[in-house]
Design a protein around this motif. Structure first.
Motif, PDB file in Angstrom:
ATOM      1  N   THR A  62       0.907  -1.311   0.016  1.00  0.00           N
ATOM      2  CA  THR A  62      -0.095  -0.019  -0.094  1.00  0.00           C
ATOM      3  C   THR A  62       0.682   1.231  -0.057  1.00  0.00           C
ATOM      4  O   THR A  62       1.735   1.403   1.008  1.00  0.00           O
ATOM      5  N   PRO A  63       0.627   2.096  -1.052  1.00  0.00           N
ATOM      6  CA  PRO A  63       1.515   3.440  -1.099  1.00  0.00           C
ATOM      7  C   PRO A  63       1.554   4.122   0.408  1.00  0.00           C
ATOM      8  O   PRO A  63       2.501   4.693   0.887  1.00  0.00           O
ATOM      9  N   LYS A  64       0.250   4.209   1.077  1.00  0.00           N
ATOM     10  CA  LYS A  64       0.170   4.812   2.572  1.00  0.00           C
ATOM     11  C   LYS A  64       1.315   4.232   3.404  1.00  0.00           C
ATOM     12  O   LYS A  64       1.905   4.962   4.073  1.00  0.00           O
ATOM     13  N   GLU A  68       4.729   5.389   2.449  1.00  0.00           N
ATOM     14  CA  GLU A  68       4.891   6.777   2.804  1.00  0.00           C
ATOM     15  C   GLU A  68       5.193   6.893   4.223  1.00  0.00           C
ATOM     16  O   GLU A  68       6.113   7.596   4.996  1.00  0.00           O
ATOM     17  N   THR A  69       4.300   5.986   5.294  1.00  0.00           N
ATOM     18  CA  THR A  69       4.449   6.125   6.747  1.00  0.00           C
ATOM     19  C   THR A  69       5.920   5.771   6.948  1.00  0.00           C
ATOM     20  O   THR A  69       6.599   6.175   7.984  1.00  0.00           O
ATOM     21  N   TRP A  92      -2.010  -0.714  -7.489  1.00  0.00           N
ATOM     22  CA  TRP A  92      -2.067   0.666  -6.632  1.00  0.00           C
ATOM     23  C   TRP A  92      -2.298   1.558  -7.362  1.00  0.00           C
ATOM     24  O   TRP A  92      -2.904   2.772  -6.984  1.00  0.00           O
ATOM     25  N   ALA A  97      -5.266   3.566  -5.455  1.00  0.00           N
ATOM     26  CA  ALA A  97      -4.735   4.298  -4.596  1.00  0.00           C
ATOM     27  C   ALA A  97      -3.841   5.290  -5.423  1.00  0.00           C
ATOM     28  O   ALA A  97      -2.782   5.468  -4.863  1.00  0.00           O
ATOM     29  N   ASN A 140      -3.771   8.420  -6.012  1.00  0.00           N
ATOM     30  CA  ASN A 140      -3.323   9.697  -5.288  1.00  0.00           C
ATOM     31  C   ASN A 140      -2.219   9.420  -4.351  1.00  0.00           C
ATOM     32  O   ASN A 140      -1.552  10.121  -4.227  1.00  0.00           O
ATOM     33  N   ASP A 141      -2.563   8.430  -3.408  1.00  0.00           N
ATOM     34  CA  ASP A 141      -1.556   8.053  -2.442  1.00  0.00           C
ATOM     35  C   ASP A 141      -0.103   7.670  -3.001  1.00  0.00           C
ATOM     36  O   ASP A 141       1.069   7.968  -2.537  1.00  0.00           O
ATOM     37  N   LEU A 142      -0.289   6.953  -4.143  1.00  0.00           N
ATOM     38  CA  LEU A 142       0.906   6.541  -4.949  1.00  0.00           C
ATOM     39  C   LEU A 142       1.694   7.863  -5.419  1.00  0.00           C
ATOM     40  O   LEU A 142       3.094   7.858  -5.207  1.00  0.00           O
ATOM     41  N   GLU A 191       1.766  10.751  -4.469  1.00  0.00           N
ATOM     42  CA  GLU A 191       2.260  11.404  -3.030  1.00  0.00           C
ATOM     43  C   GLU A 191       3.659  10.796  -2.786  1.00  0.00           C
ATOM     44  O   GLU A 191       4.659  11.363  -2.315  1.00  0.00           O
ATOM     45  N   THR A 192       3.633   9.382  -2.694  1.00  0.00           N
ATOM     46  CA  THR A 192       4.811   8.717  -2.333  1.00  0.00           C
ATOM     47  C   THR A 192       5.987   8.646  -3.268  1.00  0.00           C
ATOM     48  O   THR A 192       7.034   8.843  -2.990  1.00  0.00           O
TER      49      THR A 192
END
Lengths: 305, 305
Positions: free
Chosen positions: A126-128, A131-132, A152, A156, A158-160, A162-163
């Motif tokens: 998961t990209p989130k 990122e975490t 992903w 996901a 947008n999360d991807l 961002e990361t």
């Protein structure tokens, strides 16, 4: 140089035209850390499993000098499980079962002893969570490599995005590069993706090798033509692990070292697919790796007078 | 060293996502002989056209020092015509029109002055005509290269197998290698095909480069990643022409020279696709070719300490 690898540690059940397995140990962090361990002595994993995960497989990591302090074992819960069946061409597969289990609410814990990490591989996840992981490191590592997949991008994006902004190297396959950029030409796709944040892009083309874009240059790495691919599971993770493991060993990040890292990653990946699951990658000899590297040199070298 | 090239000299009408052409000059022998002419000064073609074929295009051959004594001009007949439309990915195309015309009963005439030929390229054509060409040469050339396509595997497999037995090098694409051998793995496909007669097999993989099999060795040549492929027509013929043209220039046939020949062939093919039809390949500068070769060297070279 210490190398932290985050990703799945899991069970797989695999069916290929050559046979099928019961539940065996797999997962991105498993393949990547085993591959990296042949080049770098200081590999640490961040992952989560249930208490169904066998102690002997954790011992396997330790035997490869892989630090498992960051491997959470959730009591009363089950490990991530994936089951898939490969088609005859070995290039496509159907997912039969996906049981997220412990992965559903994976909160990566970075042990204090991991905080000095200079190399970070964000395995396919998961990209989130990727990122975490970056955010929980007090100092930004010297090199962050992110591996991901079309799934992903579908669920996901947008999360991807961002990361991706936060990493140095992105590794995806050719179809994913086209999906992420909206460009068919891989040159144009690379141009667009390199504007999304990463300084380097590696496009994995399976049996056609890999392309590296960055610093305004391109490198084309061959794939070793194999008579038989026994089980392609984990080849991409193994590639990523070998790639960053080699760079962590060399200690200097530049285009030339990245070229060699791709050859080393490709070499261990080409060995990985010769047996089911992690069987081959768990038991490599130094000489097997160096012979395979020499095959890559032979395969692609030419001299124009 | 003299090099004889047999193949089509024809009209094409091409539509790509970048535009479309009226009838322009094309054909396997056209592309191949133009490409070869940059490396070898003694190129001779065997082909047939109708009297609709423009004198100025025959002049183009002569300007490239290509001997056209073997080019038959059939009075009152029309030249071969092919029309096709490429899909957006440029890797697949639909044939819109095929008019065999003079090609229907092409009987290749080998002028006496061609009989000393040492290098022979049998461009994509009916296998029977390729075979006849070999038989009409009094002395077997030092090197015979045969280029063919899936169409002949579909409609004239036995003739093709007979002709393949007589040649040194076969060039086909990956799908064709799989079709001809019945093997999915290109390594296994190559093993089987090399038992059919040729000593060397070149598998063309388009945007993924090419593989050379022979002498128990494998060479993987990269393809130059291009931002735009304007028109892929003739790329395979140009590759074959550049390949054999380089070997004719060097004069020694061995695996190392074949590797370089593939790089030279790939370089001129990568230039060819930058413009419609033969526009680019007709007007190449020496410096363009040597710069392109250098790009191939940069693209694929790496040094493992």
């Amino acid at each position: 140089m210490s190398l932290v690898i985050i990703g799945t540690v899991a069970f797989d059940a695999i069916e290929t035209p050559f046979g099928k397995t019961d539940k065996i140990v797999g997962g991105a962090a498993t393949y990547a850390s085993l591959a990296a361990s042949y080049f770098c002595e200081n590999v640490k994993i961040v992952a989560v499993v249930g208490d169904d995960f066998p102690e002997k497989d954790i011992e396997d990591f330790k035997n490869h000098h892989i630090d498992v302090e960051g491997l959470q074992i959730k009591k009363g819960e089950k490990s991530f499980f994936w089951s898939g069946k490969y088609h005859n061409d070995m290039n496509s597969r159907d997912t039969l079962v996906t049981e997220l289990n412990v992965l559903a609410d994976f909160d990566p814990i970075i042990p204090e002893s991991y905080q000095d990490c200079e190399y970070l591989l964000l395995g396919n996840l998961t990209p989130k969570v990727q990122e975490t992981t970056i955010k929980r490191l007090k100092n930004r590592p010297k090199l962050i490599v992110l591996d991901t997949m079309n799934f992903w991008m579908d669920v996901a994006l947008n999360d991807l995005l961002e990361t991706i902004k936060m990493v140095d190297v992105l590794t995806i396959n050719d179809a994913e590069a086209r999906q992420l950029s909206g460009e068919y030409s891989l040159v144009k796709a690379a141009e667009k993706i390199l504007q999304m944040g990463p300084k380097y892009l590696i496009i994995k083309k399976g049996e056609h090798g890999a392309l590296l874009f960055g610093e305004g240059k391109v490198f084309s790495a061959p794939a070793l033509p194999l008579a038989e691919v026994f089980d392609p599971t984990g080849a991409g993770d193994t590639f990523a692990g070998g790639f960053i493991g080699y760079l962590a060993r060399v200690g200097t990040v530049n285009f030339n070292n990245m070229k060699n890292a791709i050859i080393f990653g490709s070499a261990v990946a080409s060995l990985c697919v010769e047996k089911f699951g992690t069987e081959k990658i768990k038991n490599l000899k130094e000489s097997e790796i160096s012979e395979r590297i020499q095959q890559f040199v032979q395969l692609s070298s030419f001299v124009i007078d």
